[in-house]
Design a protein around this motif. Structure first.
Motif, PDB file in Angstrom:
ATOM      1  N   ALA A  44      -5.956  -0.200  -9.894  1.00 50.99           N
ATOM      2  CA  ALA A  44      -5.420  -0.441  -8.548  1.00 50.99           C
ATOM      3  C   ALA A  44      -6.041  -1.710  -7.980  1.00 50.99           C
ATOM      4  CB  ALA A  44      -5.721   0.742  -7.629  1.00 50.99           C
ATOM      5  N   LEU A  45      -5.206  -2.547  -7.385  1.00 52.95           N
ATOM      6  CA  LEU A  45      -5.689  -3.821  -6.837  1.00 52.95           C
ATOM      7  C   LEU A  45      -6.049  -3.591  -5.368  1.00 52.95           C
ATOM      8  CD1 LEU A  45      -2.863  -5.954  -8.443  1.00 52.95           C
ATOM      9  CD2 LEU A  45      -5.224  -5.768  -9.264  1.00 52.95           C
ATOM     10  N   THR A  46      -7.147  -2.856  -5.160  1.00 49.39           N
ATOM     11  CA  THR A  46      -7.514  -2.518  -3.780  1.00 49.39           C
ATOM     12  C   THR A  46      -8.960  -2.932  -3.483  1.00 49.39           C
ATOM     13  OG1 THR A  46      -7.981  -0.241  -4.488  1.00 49.39           O
ATOM     14  CG2 THR A  46      -5.784  -0.678  -3.594  1.00 49.39           C
ATOM     15  N   ASP A  47      -9.846  -1.957  -3.304  1.00 50.71           N
ATOM     16  CA  ASP A  47     -11.221  -2.277  -2.882  1.00 50.71           C
ATOM     17  C   ASP A  47     -12.037  -2.875  -4.030  1.00 50.71           C
ATOM     18  OD1 ASP A  47     -12.081  -0.071  -4.563  1.00 50.71           O
ATOM     19  OD2 ASP A  47     -11.226   1.198  -2.993  1.00 50.71           O
ATOM     20  N   ALA A  48     -13.279  -3.216  -3.712  1.00 50.27           N
ATOM     21  CA  ALA A  48     -14.135  -3.912  -4.665  1.00 50.27           C
ATOM     22  C   ALA A  48     -14.332  -3.119  -5.952  1.00 50.27           C
ATOM     23  CB  ALA A  48     -15.490  -4.213  -4.017  1.00 50.27           C
ATOM     24  N   LYS A  49     -14.486  -1.806  -5.809  1.00 52.45           N
ATOM     25  CA  LYS A  49     -14.725  -0.986  -6.995  1.00 52.45           C
ATOM     26  C   LYS A  49     -13.490  -1.018  -7.918  1.00 52.45           C
ATOM     27  CE  LYS A  49     -15.255   3.796  -7.864  1.00 52.45           C
ATOM     28  NZ  LYS A  49     -14.332   4.567  -7.067  1.00 52.45           N
ATOM     29  N   ASN A  50     -12.343  -0.815  -7.317  1.00 53.34           N
ATOM     30  CA  ASN A  50     -11.115  -0.843  -8.119  1.00 53.34           C
ATOM     31  C   ASN A  50     -10.836  -2.230  -8.688  1.00 53.34           C
ATOM     32  OD1 ASN A  50     -10.370   1.837  -8.155  1.00 53.34           O
ATOM     33  ND2 ASN A  50      -9.273   1.719  -6.207  1.00 53.34           N
ATOM     34  N   MET A  51     -11.175  -3.251  -7.910  1.00 54.18           N
ATOM     35  CA  MET A  51     -10.960  -4.618  -8.403  1.00 54.18           C
ATOM     36  C   MET A  51     -11.850  -4.903  -9.613  1.00 54.18           C
ATOM     37  SD  MET A  51      -8.493  -6.212  -6.997  1.00 54.18           S
ATOM     38  CE  MET A  51      -8.730  -7.941  -7.386  1.00 54.18           C
ATOM     39  N   ALA A  52     -13.047  -4.374  -9.606  1.00 51.86           N
ATOM     40  CA  ALA A  52     -13.951  -4.579 -10.735  1.00 51.86           C
ATOM     41  C   ALA A  52     -13.377  -3.916 -11.993  1.00 51.86           C
ATOM     42  CB  ALA A  52     -15.332  -4.017 -10.413  1.00 51.86           C
TER      43      ALA A  52
ATOM     44  N   LEU B  30      -1.497  -0.906  -9.712  1.00 51.92           N
ATOM     45  CA  LEU B  30      -0.939  -0.477  -8.436  1.00 51.92           C
ATOM     46  C   LEU B  30      -1.220  -1.592  -7.444  1.00 51.92           C
ATOM     47  CD1 LEU B  30      -1.974   3.293  -8.337  1.00 51.92           C
ATOM     48  CD2 LEU B  30       0.037   2.215  -9.388  1.00 51.92           C
ATOM     49  N   SER B  31      -0.188  -2.027  -6.766  1.00 48.17           N
ATOM     50  CA  SER B  31      -0.287  -3.296  -6.053  1.00 48.17           C
ATOM     51  C   SER B  31       0.399  -3.196  -4.697  1.00 48.17           C
ATOM     52  CB  SER B  31       0.386  -4.350  -6.942  1.00 48.17           C
ATOM     53  OG  SER B  31       0.536  -5.558  -6.276  1.00 48.17           O
ATOM     54  N   ALA B  32      -0.224  -3.779  -3.686  1.00 49.41           N
ATOM     55  CA  ALA B  32       0.317  -3.652  -2.330  1.00 49.41           C
ATOM     56  C   ALA B  32       1.505  -4.566  -2.097  1.00 49.41           C
ATOM     57  CB  ALA B  32      -0.778  -3.980  -1.318  1.00 49.41           C
ATOM     58  N   CYS B  33       2.501  -4.023  -1.401  1.00 53.73           N
ATOM     59  CA  CYS B  33       3.607  -4.834  -0.901  1.00 53.73           C
ATOM     60  C   CYS B  33       3.717  -4.546   0.599  1.00 53.73           C
ATOM     61  CB  CYS B  33       4.911  -4.501  -1.615  1.00 53.73           C
ATOM     62  SG  CYS B  33       6.330  -5.390  -0.949  1.00 53.73           S
TER      63      CYS B  33
ATOM     64  N   GLU C 230      -3.517  -1.125   1.444  1.00 54.01           N
ATOM     65  CA  GLU C 230      -4.533  -0.804   0.432  1.00 54.01           C
ATOM     66  C   GLU C 230      -4.981   0.649   0.538  1.00 54.01           C
ATOM     67  OE1 GLU C 230      -7.850  -3.412  -0.071  1.00 54.01           O
ATOM     68  OE2 GLU C 230      -6.556  -5.123  -0.530  1.00 54.01           O
ATOM     69  N   LYS C 231      -5.126   1.064   1.781  1.00 53.53           N
ATOM     70  CA  LYS C 231      -5.540   2.448   2.007  1.00 53.53           C
ATOM     71  C   LYS C 231      -4.493   3.420   1.440  1.00 53.53           C
ATOM     72  CE  LYS C 231      -6.902   5.040   5.910  1.00 53.53           C
ATOM     73  NZ  LYS C 231      -6.756   5.130   7.333  1.00 53.53           N
ATOM     74  N   TRP C 232      -3.234   3.050   1.660  1.00 55.08           N
ATOM     75  CA  TRP C 232      -2.136   3.902   1.185  1.00 55.08           C
ATOM     76  C   TRP C 232      -2.132   4.013  -0.344  1.00 55.08           C
ATOM     77  CZ3 TRP C 232       2.699   3.350  -1.399  1.00 55.08           C
ATOM     78  CH2 TRP C 232       3.584   4.438  -1.222  1.00 55.08           C
ATOM     79  N   ILE C 233      -2.447   2.892  -0.998  1.00 57.61           N
ATOM     80  CA  ILE C 233      -2.543   2.942  -2.469  1.00 57.61           C
ATOM     81  C   ILE C 233      -3.636   3.928  -2.875  1.00 57.61           C
ATOM     82  CG2 ILE C 233      -3.159   1.660  -4.572  1.00 57.61           C
ATOM     83  CD1 ILE C 233      -1.961  -0.843  -3.316  1.00 57.61           C
ATOM     84  N   ASN C 234      -4.820   3.732  -2.272  1.00 56.63           N
ATOM     85  CA  ASN C 234      -5.959   4.575  -2.657  1.00 56.63           C
ATOM     86  C   ASN C 234      -5.722   6.047  -2.353  1.00 56.63           C
ATOM     87  OD1 ASN C 234      -7.428   2.513  -3.736  1.00 56.63           O
ATOM     88  ND2 ASN C 234      -8.709   2.171  -1.919  1.00 56.63           N
TER      89      ASN C 234
END
Ligand SMILES: Cc1ncc(C[n+]2csc(CCOP(=O)(O)OP(=O)(O)O)c2C)c(N)n1
Ligand code: SF4
Lengths: 475, 358
Positions: A188-196, A221-224, A236-240
């Motif tokens: 998921a392309l969201t917070d720092a942990k997921n980005m790592a 998983l990517s935000a639009c 981003e919150k919605w993705i998570n």
């Protein structure tokens, strides 16, 4: 609406000169869009691996159609959904290149469902980045195959109804069920942990290709925010919180430690080797000169129709005539009736053997009809040219031709063939009878033609006996 | 080199390999399957690629990928498969990719049947995909030409950076005749435009997108100019006994062979009849048709269709001369005798007309 990518990786162009609008510094993506984030991870990996010159990116149709604005690599922009097929084509012809296929959810999971499935199943040596934003961004927020149940889009104004639109497609899970793929992960392309985690997955997927190990697939998983009608933090919150419930993150398949790397070797052949490999080196040709028979005027330049049941060797009979004709340096042609007729029904072929250039290869008015079943005799007898010849197998055909203006030669070919050991060679008895009676071709050229045409040479012993028996019968 | 007896579909693959083609992508369909089968056997032998694609849509896009790499590559199919490929052909024309597509036409519309027909003229010659584009179309009428025109197709595709079709019918594909093969070629990759995963080509972009209307218009005009160049340079045809002909028969592919017999037979009976066989369907031999119209009184077009190429004959003539059409379709093939009867009637009319004018 544009995002600036802070600190551009070297793989990005410094200035986006291919971008048509005045702003050549920012990307065309909306603020908070996941595409930009994934681009950056890919660009960094390419830079770190030092493979920029080798990379070819397949640009899909969707918001990421303009990948070529940003990446300083080779690019192929392709039709909607076809990226994996194009990636297959380029990778197969240039295996040293690093081919990255980048697709949205409409592109990959809807219109291109077949292409991705088969590229994955063939285990193509490509890296696929699949951006799942649960919506069609580019066309203005319509439903995607990955749109969540109940989610409102411009084509699901009441929310996605699973009874009408079915369920969201879980592509990572689907691809992971196949045998060939080496590595399948969803991030998921969201917070720092997921980005790592995403960063690691992107690098691994590219590395697998660099090591010639096979197919790697990363779903992101990517935000639009624009399509979802949310601000970037909410998106981003919605993705998570929501999306990952339906699309769990994690590795679905990883056999990268077990697979053997493939060695791509380039085969370079000399002209002679090429000709030999495709059988046009003249090896199969005899340089022998054949003596032609002296042929009676009425049998010269025959237009032959050979007809019978499929399975009687009708087509082969015709082919041997044409081949022998060629050996004797006549002009020849052979044309089959093809298709379902070949399978069990009736079969016929048209053969021309001529001292002159052959205009039409079709024989509509034969000067010679070689016929091995009753339906064919009934069908073609009326078409024979006046003064022509009909040779028919009277051990199979229980009627006699009624034409009085043609020569009629009955030959009990099937019976003769049985007597010498196999019903199957009745066609060769007919062939023998035809050449024996008309003298159009010599036994020598026909025997040699057999060896060229018939792949199972051990059959030719019997074939030759059958031809001789046919010749004898009419002599 | 001496001649070898071979089937049309098999000669295509050999012609392609000798031209330096090293990649084939296809999906089976009668009556073109032997081409894929031969490619599957031979491509690996010469270090080439063969893939049986999951569909014609995938096949044409694999071809798009390979062609983007500057490598000589091809596909082959038959009518329904060609319908599916049209999207890819439009993209390839737009992106100016050289590629060769062989179409062994069968009966349509829909599933139709697998018998020989010439019903694809519109979808191939007129461009079945979207946008303003043209493709070069070569129409062989013998097994020798199945080889030679495929061989030539790769040169033309590269010279003009455009898809080139070899358009044949089921009969030409299935027919067996002697062939003499040309020498192998070793074409070099043109790194000025392709992408092949090297530093030299890193800045190249294969695309059919031109977002700004002015740019897309310019692109279209550039393509048009290219098609005009093709029209000037690449027209090919065979004219047979046309010098003194009153009636000119026009046909391509297997039909042209039958028409040659018609000419030979009718000439023996004193009829002044000749044959014009377009070898390139685009570019169409318009000039030659107009030249013949100065001496002939009538054009008689024969096709295995209900009348498609006849439109181009009429367009070329633009009213200069009368045009008649005779077609069979669905797999029915006219015999020489059947056509002779038709042409004889036409001669009667022409004579009456001449009589009348006196
Ligand atoms: C053959 C074809 N059909 C439809 C379209 C219109 N179209 C362009 S992008 C797109 C959907 C893209 O959605 P997705 O793949 O999810 O990418 P996103 O824009 O969300 O990144 C569609 C339907 C097209 N370009 N070509
Ligand atoms: S519409 Fe969605 S996917 Fe497209 S750029 Fe905007 S945020 Fe990104």
């Amino acid at each position: 609406m544009a995002t600036t990518i802070l600190k551009k990786p070297g793989t990005f162009y410094e200035v986006f000169t291919r971008k048509p609008d005045a702003d050549k510094i920012n990307t065309h993506y909306c603020p908070g869009c996941g595409h930009g984030k994934l681009h950056k991870l890919i660009a960094e990996a390419i830079e770190d691996f030092g493979i920029q010159d080798r990379v070819i990116i397949i640009n899909p149709v969707g918001c990421s159609v303009f990948l070529y604005y940003y990446f300083d690599t080779g690019h192929i922009q392709v039709a909607h959904g076809r990226a994996p097929a194009v990636a297959t084509g380029i990778k197969r012809v240039h295996p040293h290149s690093i081919v990255i296929s980048y697709q949205g959810d409409g592109d990959l999971a809807a219109i291109g469902g077949n292409e991705i499935l088969h590229a994955a199943n063939r285990g193509e040596h490509i890296t696929v980045f699949f951006v799942n934003n649960a919506i069609y961004g580019m066309t203005g927020g319509q439903m995607a195959p990955t749109t969540l149940p109940g989610m409102k889009t411009t084509t699901t104004p009441r929310g996605r109804d699973i009874r009408n639109e079915g369920y969201p497609l879980k592509m990572a899970e689907l691809i992971a069920t196949l045998d060939a793929p080496v590595y399948v992960e969803r991030v998921a392309l969201t917070d720092a942990k997921n980005m790592a985690r995403a960063r690691k997955a992107v690098r691994k997927a590219i590395q697998i290709q660099m090591e010639n190990k096979g197919f790697a697939f990363v779903e992101a998983l990517s935000a639009c925010p624009t399509g979802w009608g949310m601000n970037p933090p909410d998106a981003e919150k919605w993705i998570n919180e929501v999306m990952t419930k339906y699309f769990p993150l994690g590795v679905f398949k990883d056999i990268s430690d077990k697979v053997e790397p493939v060695k791509f070797e380039k085969k370079v052949l000399s002209p002679e080797e090429i000709k030999k490999a495709i059988g046009v080196d003249g090896e199969t040709l005899t340089m022998k000169k054949y003596q032609r028979n002296i042929v009676a005027e009425k049998y010269k330049n025959p237009k032959i129709k050979v007809a019978g049941f499929g399975g009687q060797g009708i087509l082969l009979l015709g082919l041997v005539l044409a081949q022998a004709g060629m050996l004797e340096e006549y002009n020849v042609s052979w044309l089959p009736s093809y298709g379902p007729e070949m399978r069990g029904g009736t079969a016929n072929c048209h053969v021309n053997i001529s001292e002159f250039e052959i205009a039409s290869p079709l024989v509509s008015i034969p000067t010679a009809l070689i016929v091995m079943n009753r339906p064919s005799l009934e069908k073609f007898e009326p078409t024979v040219k006046s003064g022509g010849l009909i040779i028919y197998d009277n051990s199979l055909i229980d009627i006699e031709p009624s034409r009085k203006d043609v020569e009629v030669i009955p030959v009990p070919a099937t019976k003769i063939a049985d007597d010498i050991g196999s019903t199957k060679v009745a066609n060769m008895v007919m062939l023998g009878a035809y050449i024996g009676y008309t003298g159009i071709l010599t036994k020598e050229s026909v025997f040699d033609a057999l060896d060229i045409v018939v792949k199972r040479k051990e059959l030719n012993e019997l074939n030759r006996r059958a031809i001789e028996a046919g010749i004898e019968y009419v002599m | 080199m001496a001649k070898q007896l071979m089937k049309g579909n098999e000669a295509v693959v050999r012609g392609a390999i000798l031209a330096g083609c090293r990649a084939f992508f296809g999906y089976p369909i009668t009556p073109a399957s032997e081409i894929a089968e031969a490619a599957s056997l031979l491509m690996p032998e010469v270090g080439g690629v063969f893939i049986q694609a999951e569909s014609e849509v995938a096949a044409i896009n694999m071809l798009f990928g390979a062609a983007s790499g500057g490598v000589r590559a091809m596909t082959a199919s038959s009518s329904p498969g060609i319908s599916l490929m049209q999207e890819g052909v439009s993209y390839a024309a737009g992106a100016e990719l050289p590629m060769v597509i062989v179409d062994i036409m069968r009966g349509g519309p829909g599933l139709g049947n697998i018998a020989p027909e010439q019903g694809d003229y519109y979808q191939v010659v007129k461009g079945g995909g979207h946008g303003n584009y043209k493709v070069i179309v070569l129409a062989p009428n013998s097994v020798q030409e199945m080889c030679d025109l495929t061989y030539l197709a790769f040169d033309l595709a590269e010279k003009y950076r455009t898809p080139v079709y070899v358009l044949a019918d089921g009969f030409i594909g299935q027919m067996v005749e002697p062939v003499e093969f040309p020498e192998p070629k070793f074409p070099e990759i043109d790194k000025s435009w392709c992408v092949d995963g090297t530093a030299e080509t890193r800045h190249n972009l294969i695309t059919s997108i031109y977002l700004a209307p002015e740019e897309l218009e310019q692109h279209n005009l550039r393509l048009k100019e290219k098609y005009e160049r093709i029209k000037r340079n690449e027209v090919r045809y065979e004219a047979y006994k046309t010098e003194d002909a009153e009636v000119i028969l026009v046909g391509y592919g297997i039909v042209s062979r039958i028409l040659k017999s018609v000419v030979d037979i009718m000439r023996e009976d004193g009829y002044k009849v000749g044959l014009l066989r377009p070898i390139t369907l685009f570019p169409f031999p318009e000039e030659k048709i107009r030249e013949l119209a100065k001496t002939a009184s009538l054009f008689f077009v024969v096709e295995l269709s209900t009348g498609q190429m006849v439109d181009d004959v009429k367009l070329a003539l633009n009213g200069m001369c009368e045009v008649r059409f005779y077609g069979r379709c669905g797999g029915m093939v006219p015999s020489a005798e059947e056509i002779i009867e038709q042409v004889k009637n036409v001669f009667k009319e022409v004579e009456k007309e001449i009589e009348h004018q006196k």
